[in-house]
Design an enzyme around this catalytic site. Sequence first.
Site, mmCIF file in Angstrom:
data_model
loop_
_atom_site.group_PDB
_atom_site.id
_atom_site.type_symbol
_atom_site.label_atom_id
_atom_site.label_comp_id
_atom_site.label_asym_id
_atom_site.label_seq_id
_atom_site.Cartn_x
_atom_site.Cartn_y
_atom_site.Cartn_z
ATOM 1 N N SER A 126 3.044 -16.626 71.505
ATOM 2 C CA SER A 126 2.458 -17.736 71.686
ATOM 3 C C SER A 126 3.217 -18.748 72.772
ATOM 4 O O SER A 126 4.509 -18.548 72.596
ATOM 5 C CB SER A 126 1.895 -18.674 70.463
ATOM 6 O OG SER A 126 0.971 -17.964 69.752
ATOM 7 N N GLU A 363 -1.836 -15.527 64.238
ATOM 8 C CA GLU A 363 -1.807 -14.192 64.539
ATOM 9 C C GLU A 363 -3.295 -13.863 64.573
ATOM 10 O O GLU A 363 -4.041 -12.704 64.044
ATOM 11 C CB GLU A 363 -1.603 -13.296 63.093
ATOM 12 C CG GLU A 363 0.224 -13.370 63.102
ATOM 13 C CD GLU A 363 0.821 -12.286 62.186
ATOM 14 O OE1 GLU A 363 -0.021 -11.175 61.985
ATOM 15 O OE2 GLU A 363 1.610 -12.538 61.440
ATOM 16 N N THR A 365 -6.834 -16.534 65.479
ATOM 17 C CA THR A 365 -7.696 -17.565 64.714
ATOM 18 C C THR A 365 -8.965 -16.588 64.280
ATOM 19 O O THR A 365 -9.172 -15.569 64.588
ATOM 20 C CB THR A 365 -8.228 -18.713 65.711
ATOM 21 O OG1 THR A 365 -9.140 -18.164 66.736
ATOM 22 C CG2 THR A 365 -7.096 -19.555 66.417
#
Length: 379
Positions: A126, A363, A365
């Site tokens: 991310s 991990e 949504t």
Amino acid sequence: MDFNLSEEQLMIQQAARDFAQNELLPGVIERDRDQKFPTEQVKKMGEMGLLGMMVDPQYGGAGMDSVSYVLAMEEIAKVDASAAVVMSVNNSLVCAGLEKFASEEQKVKYLTPLASGQVIGAFALSEPEAGSDATSQKTTAEDKGDYYLLNGIKNWITNGGTASYYIVIAQTDPEKKHKGINAFIVERGWEGFEIGLKEDKLGIRGSDTHSLIFNNVKVPKENRIGADGFGFNFAMAVLNGGRIGIASQALGIASGAYELALKYAKTRKAFKTEIINHQAIAFKLADMATQITAARMLCFKAACEKDAGKDISESGAMAKLYSSQVAMDTTIEAVQIHGGYGYVKEYHVERLMRDAKITQIYEGTSEIQKIVISRSIAK
């Protein structure tokens, strides 16, 4: 399908349950309050084999099956979801990816200490502008011949401040889009690698969430995982397995809240009888028990399919989607059953409610899980 657990699986479940009650429960409220990483507890988890549960023993792992992993994760998360996410990341995102895709040299050097619990790892995908859209990587890895030059920022990295090794996803050739992405093993302490600020979070406050900053970090060519351009496929494959870990964490949060609510309902009296005898409370507990059982079956199904070598993109997504919703629903009702007591830290359920929310976000949504599932069933 055989719903009976083996003797070994029951032993693993009991060992994890005992550890959670004896080692994690003392101090869990204070660790949440102070955002304190469970250093000593994680060290003991490593010694028990809980940080490399499914890794082959030749690389320091415990060589267990995925159902055992689900069972252990549930017991740990019942008590301390922060410790559970450390366990999940190290098992599902770091060790699993290295065992399946790393070179033999990489396994010996990095996987062995990670799986044996000597150190812990982190998975850095991310970014400030690349969460659900993992193809929009801004972190770059410029090929310099013998090494790559890594630049960029990663966000929301679990174990970010305590890990020794980091799997970092970066863009090498932007023109190739997702086919130009690579995965690298980066060591803590390399020049130009800086740990950013620790996040002040709603839940899982005992876990270690940081941003990571890379400023001209030299990554040796031998630290790239797989062939050039394999990084995106590596990340997606790892996340598929990782969803079993987070689904199990959510399951544990839900079952922990349910057990506390059931115990409270059997002792708390209102209108001259225990509140479990009131239909309003009894029906809440009935719904909770049913939903938790269904979530557990989805986790077991995904775990069995993983061990059978099947594609778990659909089953893993279903397990995570449903279990995370059950975690939210169950913890909210657990607070309600406790009434005013549920709103104070002493009774644990308010913490579990705060911990539950993240399982619908990280991990992948819940919305991403629905995309994965809908695409699968449309084929």
